[in-house]
Design an enzyme around this catalytic site. Structure first.
Site, PDB file in Angstrom:
ATOM      1  N   CYS A  46       0.835  -1.216   0.000  1.00 47.81           N
ATOM      2  CA  CYS A  46       0.000   0.000   0.000  1.00 47.81           C
ATOM      3  C   CYS A  46       0.865   1.259   0.000  1.00 47.81           C
ATOM      4  O   CYS A  46       0.536   2.240  -0.675  1.00 47.81           O
ATOM      5  CB  CYS A  46      -0.940  -0.002   1.203  1.00 47.81           C
ATOM      6  N   THR A  47       1.969   1.227   0.725  1.00 49.44           N
ATOM      7  CA  THR A  47       2.884   2.361   0.733  1.00 49.44           C
ATOM      8  C   THR A  47       3.529   2.523  -0.642  1.00 49.44           C
ATOM      9  O   THR A  47       3.605   3.639  -1.171  1.00 49.44           O
ATOM     10  CB  THR A  47       3.955   2.187   1.826  1.00 49.44           C
TER      11      THR A  47
END
Length: 149
Positions: A46-47
């Site tokens: 997600c990062t």
């Protein structure tokens, strides 16, 4: 499965970073936008995905296409995530998962958002969708490719 091309995008009104709310039927009326739904702030993929959108943000901005991220994280977590990774776009909080579900982006048994990115046209129809739980770069590439058509 993601929503299909040509389907009407579900409307939403969610709290957003920057101490505001975004109502798709008012704030985005007549405007195309990218909506990416993801599982959780501060996780590895997600990062990477958020940072890839950040790094490619100018291409979307030059086309006047807002980018919005949605997860079930609360606004405080989103604010920290946005600040730490210098994200130039807003993150929306969907704690109940209702909006994620309306976009067919909620894993039924565990109620965790799937990784799905939508390009929504100015009439708020699905123009493109890309779904891959473990790949972050493909989402941005798919959206940019569809915008060039």
């Amino acid at each position: 499965m993601a929503l299909k091309k040509g389907e009407t995008a579900p409307e939403f009104n969610l709290k957003s970073t920057g101490a505001k709310s975004i109502d798709s039927s008012k704030d985005l009326k007549g405007k195309a936008f990218v909506l990416y739904i993801y599982p959780k702030d501060f996780t590895k993929v997600c990062t990477a995905e958020a940072c890839e959108f950040r790094d490619q943000f100018e291409a979307f901005r030059n086309l006047d296409i807002p980018v919005l991220g949605i997860s079930k994280d609360d606004i405080e977590t989103h604010e920290r995530f946005k600040k730490e990774h210098k994200l130039p776009f807003d993150l929306l909080s969907d704690p109940s998962g209702k909006v994620c579900k309306s976009y067919d982006a909620l894993i039924p048994l565990i109620k965790m958002p799937k990784r799905i990115t939508y390009l929504i046209d100015k009439d708020h129809k699905i123009a493109a969708a890309f779904s891959d739980m473990f790949e972050s770069k493909g989402h941005i590439e798919a959206m940019l490719k569809n915008l060039q058509k």
